[in-house]
Scaffold this motif. Structure first.
Motif, PDB file in Angstrom:
ATOM      1  N   ALA A  89      11.264 -25.567  18.079  1.00 31.51           N
ATOM      2  CA  ALA A  89      12.160 -25.540  19.242  1.00 31.51           C
ATOM      3  C   ALA A  89      12.966 -26.787  19.199  1.00 31.51           C
ATOM      4  O   ALA A  89      14.219 -26.837  19.556  1.00 31.51           O
ATOM      5  CB  ALA A  89      11.684 -25.090  20.403  1.00 31.51           C
ATOM      6  N   ARG A  90      12.444 -27.818  19.198  1.00 31.89           N
ATOM      7  CA  ARG A  90      13.081 -29.264  19.100  1.00 31.89           C
ATOM      8  C   ARG A  90      14.088 -29.347  18.230  1.00 31.89           C
ATOM      9  O   ARG A  90      15.317 -29.859  18.541  1.00 31.89           O
ATOM     10  CB  ARG A  90      11.951 -30.289  19.193  1.00 31.89           C
ATOM     11  CG  ARG A  90      12.587 -31.702  19.455  1.00 31.89           C
ATOM     12  CD  ARG A  90      11.590 -32.843  19.263  1.00 31.89           C
ATOM     13  NE  ARG A  90      10.039 -32.680  19.482  1.00 31.89           N
ATOM     14  CZ  ARG A  90       9.638 -33.105  20.668  1.00 31.89           C
ATOM     15  NH1 ARG A  90      10.395 -33.217  21.638  1.00 31.89           N
ATOM     16  NH2 ARG A  90       8.397 -32.699  20.945  1.00 31.89           N
ATOM     17  N   SER A  91      13.711 -28.888  17.177  1.00 31.09           N
ATOM     18  CA  SER A  91      14.878 -28.918  16.251  1.00 31.09           C
ATOM     19  C   SER A  91      16.415 -28.204  16.442  1.00 31.09           C
ATOM     20  O   SER A  91      17.515 -28.365  16.248  1.00 31.09           O
ATOM     21  CB  SER A  91      14.290 -28.426  14.738  1.00 31.09           C
ATOM     22  OG  SER A  91      13.304 -29.189  14.212  1.00 31.09           O
ATOM     23  N   ALA A 298       5.407 -22.942  26.107  1.00 31.12           N
ATOM     24  CA  ALA A 298       5.930 -21.346  25.950  1.00 31.12           C
ATOM     25  C   ALA A 298       7.689 -21.393  26.383  1.00 31.12           C
ATOM     26  O   ALA A 298       8.350 -20.841  25.845  1.00 31.12           O
ATOM     27  CB  ALA A 298       5.213 -20.362  27.028  1.00 31.12           C
ATOM     28  N   GLY A 299       7.731 -22.466  27.349  1.00 29.35           N
ATOM     29  CA  GLY A 299       9.128 -22.761  27.811  1.00 29.35           C
ATOM     30  C   GLY A 299       9.937 -23.290  26.723  1.00 29.35           C
ATOM     31  O   GLY A 299      11.035 -22.756  26.526  1.00 29.35           O
ATOM     32  N   ALA A 300       9.441 -24.149  25.682  1.00 29.74           N
ATOM     33  CA  ALA A 300      10.319 -24.936  24.915  1.00 29.74           C
ATOM     34  C   ALA A 300      10.560 -23.881  23.711  1.00 29.74           C
ATOM     35  O   ALA A 300      11.679 -23.636  23.190  1.00 29.74           O
ATOM     36  CB  ALA A 300       9.506 -25.858  24.321  1.00 29.74           C
ATOM     37  N   ILE A 301       9.436 -22.971  23.348  1.00 31.20           N
ATOM     38  CA  ILE A 301       9.574 -21.806  22.484  1.00 31.20           C
ATOM     39  C   ILE A 301      10.794 -20.757  23.039  1.00 31.20           C
ATOM     40  O   ILE A 301      11.814 -20.316  22.188  1.00 31.20           O
ATOM     41  CB  ILE A 301       8.518 -21.145  22.134  1.00 31.20           C
ATOM     42  CG1 ILE A 301       7.584 -22.085  21.562  1.00 31.20           C
ATOM     43  CG2 ILE A 301       8.485 -19.847  21.214  1.00 31.20           C
ATOM     44  CD1 ILE A 301       6.166 -21.694  21.218  1.00 31.20           C
ATOM     45  N   GLY A 302      10.662 -20.380  24.265  1.00 28.46           N
ATOM     46  CA  GLY A 302      11.647 -19.337  24.878  1.00 28.46           C
ATOM     47  C   GLY A 302      12.925 -20.043  24.935  1.00 28.46           C
ATOM     48  O   GLY A 302      14.175 -19.368  24.598  1.00 28.46           O
ATOM     49  N   LEU A 303      13.207 -21.453  25.222  1.00 30.10           N
ATOM     50  CA  LEU A 303      14.459 -22.204  25.116  1.00 30.10           C
ATOM     51  C   LEU A 303      14.830 -21.985  23.675  1.00 30.10           C
ATOM     52  O   LEU A 303      16.266 -21.913  23.610  1.00 30.10           O
ATOM     53  CB  LEU A 303      14.341 -23.423  25.474  1.00 30.10           C
ATOM     54  CG  LEU A 303      15.647 -24.231  25.855  1.00 30.10           C
ATOM     55  CD1 LEU A 303      16.829 -23.637  26.441  1.00 30.10           C
ATOM     56  CD2 LEU A 303      15.445 -25.778  26.294  1.00 30.10           C
ATOM     57  N   GLY A 304      14.072 -22.225  22.633  1.00 29.11           N
ATOM     58  CA  GLY A 304      14.832 -22.185  21.504  1.00 29.11           C
ATOM     59  C   GLY A 304      15.247 -20.588  21.118  1.00 29.11           C
ATOM     60  O   GLY A 304      16.210 -20.710  20.542  1.00 29.11           O
ATOM     61  N   ALA A 305      14.609 -20.004  21.555  1.00 26.58           N
ATOM     62  CA  ALA A 305      15.074 -18.492  21.290  1.00 26.58           C
ATOM     63  C   ALA A 305      16.449 -18.307  22.189  1.00 26.58           C
ATOM     64  O   ALA A 305      17.330 -17.597  21.499  1.00 26.58           O
ATOM     65  CB  ALA A 305      14.179 -17.480  21.853  1.00 26.58           C
ATOM     66  N   ALA A 306      16.544 -18.643  23.341  1.00 26.33           N
ATOM     67  CA  ALA A 306      17.690 -18.559  23.865  1.00 26.33           C
ATOM     68  C   ALA A 306      18.907 -19.355  23.286  1.00 26.33           C
ATOM     69  O   ALA A 306      20.039 -18.900  23.264  1.00 26.33           O
ATOM     70  CB  ALA A 306      17.501 -19.348  25.440  1.00 26.33           C
ATOM     71  N   VAL A 307      18.625 -20.523  22.776  1.00 27.91           N
ATOM     72  CA  VAL A 307      19.716 -21.084  21.870  1.00 27.91           C
ATOM     73  C   VAL A 307      20.111 -20.245  20.707  1.00 27.91           C
ATOM     74  O   VAL A 307      21.327 -20.254  20.272  1.00 27.91           O
ATOM     75  CB  VAL A 307      19.107 -22.499  21.653  1.00 27.91           C
ATOM     76  CG1 VAL A 307      19.904 -23.245  20.475  1.00 27.91           C
ATOM     77  CG2 VAL A 307      19.366 -23.539  22.650  1.00 27.91           C
TER      78      VAL A 307
END
Ligand code: PMP
Length: 423
Positions: A89-91, A298-307
């Motif tokens: 997600a960071r990437s 979970a939030g970071a992973i969810g944000l990755g999905a949103a991006v």
């Protein structure tokens, strides 16, 4: 309704809708399918928080149902899986902002925490008594109060760049505010009240002539505009996941590595250390130095999905469609008698604040709610801005790419009715 029909006749909506299949897109957002007070939900409170596509909800479900483990610690399979999803997600965020390095992306709770981090870490290390911090007159409280707290702590001074009646930053005034005492500039990219898109590249360029770092509050920009931190050359950029179709409680601080390296930790705890003894602790490298404790994995992973989701549609297409929607909604609302739109900048995102003579904003919001239309009313966490425009509160409709012309018609019609009833 006449006003809306006039808008149609004027051809504002004659152009194709920027190639977006909005009906199809709406299918991705389960929340939008419901009815409120018996009416189809019209969600125009996106600047407060936006709705989540199914892929984001699924990403949270998958993490909690199949991958839940803490990160960076275990050698077991689940922990490795969670770590790789979190770092993945960071990437994604790095690419989304066009940052040059992963370690420049710090996961935080949101824009508020990102700004507090810079104030307390950068500010307490580098800003001293008599120094000045510059913000603008259109800031959200979260880009005012952290600086006031810092000023009280170190004896520095907050200076505010004024805006014109359209809600545009006065660049010449800004230039006049800079001097050898200025140690930081912190400005909003897109105003959450006025919708103004500030010329942040120019703001940065001017500050850099004095070697002054610039923080950009991108809470309202990231959902609407393509952000390129290298092109802007800003030193810090903050945004919140929940306004970008991602989960609440997760956000991002981008910072240039050399600045982040020079800054002390913001919080102490697990994961931000390299080694601890009672005598001395050595801190971890970036970005972990600023991510103390178990993060919102979970939030970071969810944000990755949103991006991923936003990239799948394309921010350029989103922006083009939203600009059409903005023109239509502006024309439709302007046609309501006694209604004044506040925020008429040349460069605007789809945020439309307005007041109606003789009717309090809360009354507008309450009546609209009965029609299934969700807007925000109040001071919008920008009390100094309310004062600037001489009003106690405003009503605000904030639109995004899943909103439609038909919803705007419903809004204009309802506001028209509010005026008729209350006046
Ligand atoms: N800045 C702006 C311009 C905002 O609109 C908001 C949220 N309304 C914030 C900062 C704070 O964001 P959060 O509450 O997600 O930290």
């Amino acid at each position: 309704m006449k006003a809306v029909d006039e808008t149609d006749a004027a051809g504002v909506w004659d152009r194709p809708q920027a190639g977006l299949d909005v009906e199809r897109i709406r299918e991705d957002f389960p929340v939008l399918k419901q009815r409120v007070h018996g009416k189809p939900l019209v969600y125009f409170d996106n600047a407060t928080t936006s709705q989540k596509p199914q892929v984001v909800i699924d990403a949270l479900y998958t993490y909690y149902s199949a991958e839940n483990a803490s990160i960076h610690r275990g050698i077991h399979c689940l922990s490795e899986q969670a770590t790789s999803a979190y770092e993945g997600a960071r990437s994604k965020i790095k690419r989304f902002l066009n940052a040059s390095r992963e370690r420049e992306i710090i996961f935080v709770r949101g824009t508020t925490e990102a700004i507090n981090l810079v104030a307390q870490s950068y500010g307490r290390r580098f800003i001293r008594e008599g120094d000045e911090i510059i913000i603008s007159a259109m800031e959200h409280h979260s880009n005012i109060v952290p600086w006031q707290i810092l000023c009280e702590q170190v004896g520095s001074r907050l200076r505010v760049v004024p805006i014109n009646d359209d809600g545009e930053l006065l660049i010449e005034e800004y230039e006049r505010h800079l001097n050898e005492k200025t140690k930081l500039v912190s400005v909003v990219h897109v105003s959450n009240v006025l919708g103004t898109i500030n010329p942040v590249k120019q703001v940065v360029e001017i500050a850099h002539r004095w070697n002054i770092p610039v923080l950009v509050d991108g809470a309202q920009a990231a959902p609407h505009l393509r952000v390129d931190v290298q092109e802007l050359d800003c030193d810090f950029y903050a945004f919140s996941g929940h306004k970008l179709y991602g989960p609440t409680g997760i956000g991002v601080l981008y910072g240039k590595a050399e600045l982040l390296e020079a800054m002390p930790p913001y919080q102490g705890g697990g994961d931000m250390i390299r080694s601890v003894t009672f005598e001395k602790t050595l801190y971890n490298t970036l970005p972990y130095k600023f991510e103390a404790g178990t993060p919102h994995i979970a939030g970071a992973i969810g944000l990755g999905a949103a991006v991923d989701y936003v990239n799948g549609i394309g921010l350029d297409r989103i922006f083009a469609y939203e600009q059409e929607l903005l023109a239509y909604a502006t024309a439709a609302l302007s046609a309501v008698k006694d209604l004044r739109i506040i925020g008429t900048a040349q460069e605007k995102a789809t945020i439309i604040s307005f007041v109606l003579d003789g009717v309090h904003a809360h009354e507008i919001g309450t009546v609209l709610d009965q029609e299934g239309i969700a807007i925000r009313t109040g001071h919008h966490c920008a009390q100094p801005l309310m004062e600037r425009f001489g009003v106690p509160a405003m009503a605000r409709a904030s639109l995004v790419f899943y909103n439609t012309k038909e919803e705007v018609v419903a809004l204009a019609r309802a506001v028209h009715e509010v005026r008729r009833v209350f006046q």
